[in-house]
Enzyme design. Structure first.
Site, PDB file in Angstrom:
ATOM      1  CB  SER A 216      74.395  73.159 103.508  1.00  0.00           C
ATOM      2  OG  SER A 216      73.079  72.727 103.701  1.00  0.00           O
ATOM      3  CG  ASP A 358      73.802  65.841  99.449  1.00  0.00           C
ATOM      4  OD1 ASP A 358      72.617  65.724  99.824  1.00  0.00           O
ATOM      5  OD2 ASP A 358      74.384  66.940  99.423  1.00  0.00           O
ATOM      6  CG  HIS A 403      74.287  67.947 102.827  1.00  0.00           C
ATOM      7  ND1 HIS A 403      74.061  68.625 101.649  1.00  0.00           N
ATOM      8  CD2 HIS A 403      74.129  68.860 103.818  1.00  0.00           C
ATOM      9  CE1 HIS A 403      73.784  69.893 101.913  1.00  0.00           C
ATOM     10  NE2 HIS A 403      73.826  70.064 103.224  1.00  0.00           N
TER      11      HIS A 403
END
Length: 429
Positions: A216, A358, A403
């Site tokens: 991320s 995601d 994610h």
């Protein structure tokens, strides 16, 4: 870091609550420079987590003044040493009234004289456990899905060991990288610390090159770190960059709530072009209209100017890292494509229009221009994979993977570890 947090009440979701919820080209057998890993040893791995995984301690001095809305903030903390400021779910669950206190103590203020951001007056902060992965473990087991604890365990299962060939590089997520040449003390300090950590990891492992693995927001920090490091240093110390759950050009999700670091994750005109991302009755806003959107949302002229000068140049100047790179992303999950404030009231929760992605990073980023129809994840192909100086680039898309699932569920972890081990086995160019 581009907008002082004390001025971030204008959009709807409180900062702490928002953070708590968030967030091929080349031959596949030759993924990196440097020597190949031998059966007796692995290349060291340095993990850069997402921002929900970066823990911060704080202490309050006598200078700290609580906000008028919460006059009791700091009464039990002032002058009493370090305490966990982020993330501290145990304290918040025990006493929800602490939420506005933590939000106030997390804010940054802009210092015009220094041309940089700093902690609020009376607040001192520090990153927890830089150099190791201990800070990736949380007091609330439910938060491990958003962090890297399960990835650490998976890497230990294939031979990695904390402090020997496995290291962690947490950072203060509030200070996003500023445009090159501008004051950015926190990011400069991170670059220095990360340089030393990579060199130390390599030296401890027979001078094997390090593999950087990010999740991320950590990918943004790693990409900027590498792009600003001398190319000879990169080739001497970094074998591979494995970037999980980050495309290029930002995400429309960030348009629901803005705070300092997220300014650098706002959708980039370079990727999204003229596609409407914020919809109101009066007008639509594209990535190129973000300064006007910020003004309409109540940000001052100075704040909008800092977005233009400090934050926007970072995604516009995104470059290939010039070290072998693998990008892993989830797809097939509903993900915000645009937000709707129909009545133009930016203090309310918007309606959202979903696309593919995601759940955090969207795949689709159509510009409305037939000559520019990029995708936030697949745009990496243009900016990295198509660079003739980039030694290797591979994109892996995992269907129906969220994610956080990239670093927490079995299929995601298996795919990620496979890519890390492939980077270990790769031979020199």
């Amino acid at each position: 870091m581009e907008a002082p947090a004390q001025e971030q009440h204008r959009l709807s979701v409180p900062l702490v609550l928002l953070l708590a919820t968030l967030f091929f080209t080349g031959a596949p057998s030759a993924a990196a420079r440097g020597e190949a890993a031998t059966p007796s040893g692995l290349h060291p791995v340095v993990l850069l987590p997402g921002f929900t995984c970066c823990q911060l301690d704080a202490r309050l001095t006598d200078e700290y003044e609580p906000p008028p809305s919460s006059p009791g903030c700091g009464a039990r903390r002032q002058g009493r040493g370090w305490f966990r400021l982020w993330e501290n779910y145990t304290a918040l669950q025990a006493d929800p009234a602490l939420l506005p206190c933590y939000q106030d103590q997390l804010r940054l203020v802009y210092d015009p004289a220094a041309g940089d951001y700093r902690d609020a007056p009376g607040v001192e902060t520090r990153v927890v456990s830089f150099g190791n992965t201990r800070s990736f473990r949380f007091d609330d087991p439910a938060q491990n899905d958003a962090c890297m604890e399960r990835l650490v365990e998976a890497l230990e299962g294939v031979g990695y060991r904390e402090g020997a060939n496995l290291f962690g590089a947490s950072y203060d997520f509030r200070y996003a990288p500023a445009a090159s040449g501008l004051a950015s003390a926190a990011f400069s300090a991170l670059r220095s610390s990360l340089t030393r950590l990579v060199e130390r990891a390599s030296a401890r492992n027979g001078n094997r090159l390090a593999i950087l693995v990010t999740h991320s927001f950590g990918g943004l920090y790693a990409a900027e770190f590498l792009s600003r490091a001398p190319l000879p240093w990169r080739r001497r110390h970094v074998k591979h960059l494995v970037m999980l759950g980050l495309g290029v050009g930002g995400s429309p999700l960030i348009l629901q709530e803005l705070f300092g670091s997220t300014f650098s994750l706002l959708p980039s005109p370079k990727v999204y072009g003229a596609a409407p991302l914020v919809v109101t009755r009066a007008r639509n806003y594209s990535a190129g209209d973000i300064p006007e959107f910020l003004a309409a949302a109540g940000y001052s002229d100075d704040e909008v100017a800092r977005y233009r000068t400090r934050a926007l140049p970072v995604p516009l100047d995104f470059r290939a890292p010039l070290v072998p790179m693998t990008s892993v992303n989830g797809v097939g999950v509903p993900t915000v494509d645009k937000v709707v404030y129909w009545d133009g009231n930016f203090t309310e929760m918007p309606r959202v229009v979903n696309g593919d992605g995601d759940g955090i990073i969207n795949l689709e980023g159509k510009s409305g221009n037939p000559d520019c129809n990029l995708e936030a994840v697949l745009a990496l192909q243009r900016f990295v994979g198509d660079d003739p100086d980039q030694p290797y680039f591979k994109s892996v898309l995992i269907p129906n993977r969220t994610h956080n699932g990239l670093v927490s569920d079995e299929l995601g972890l298996r795919s990620v570890v496979n890519e890390i081990m492939e980077a270990n086995r790769a031979t020199s160019f």
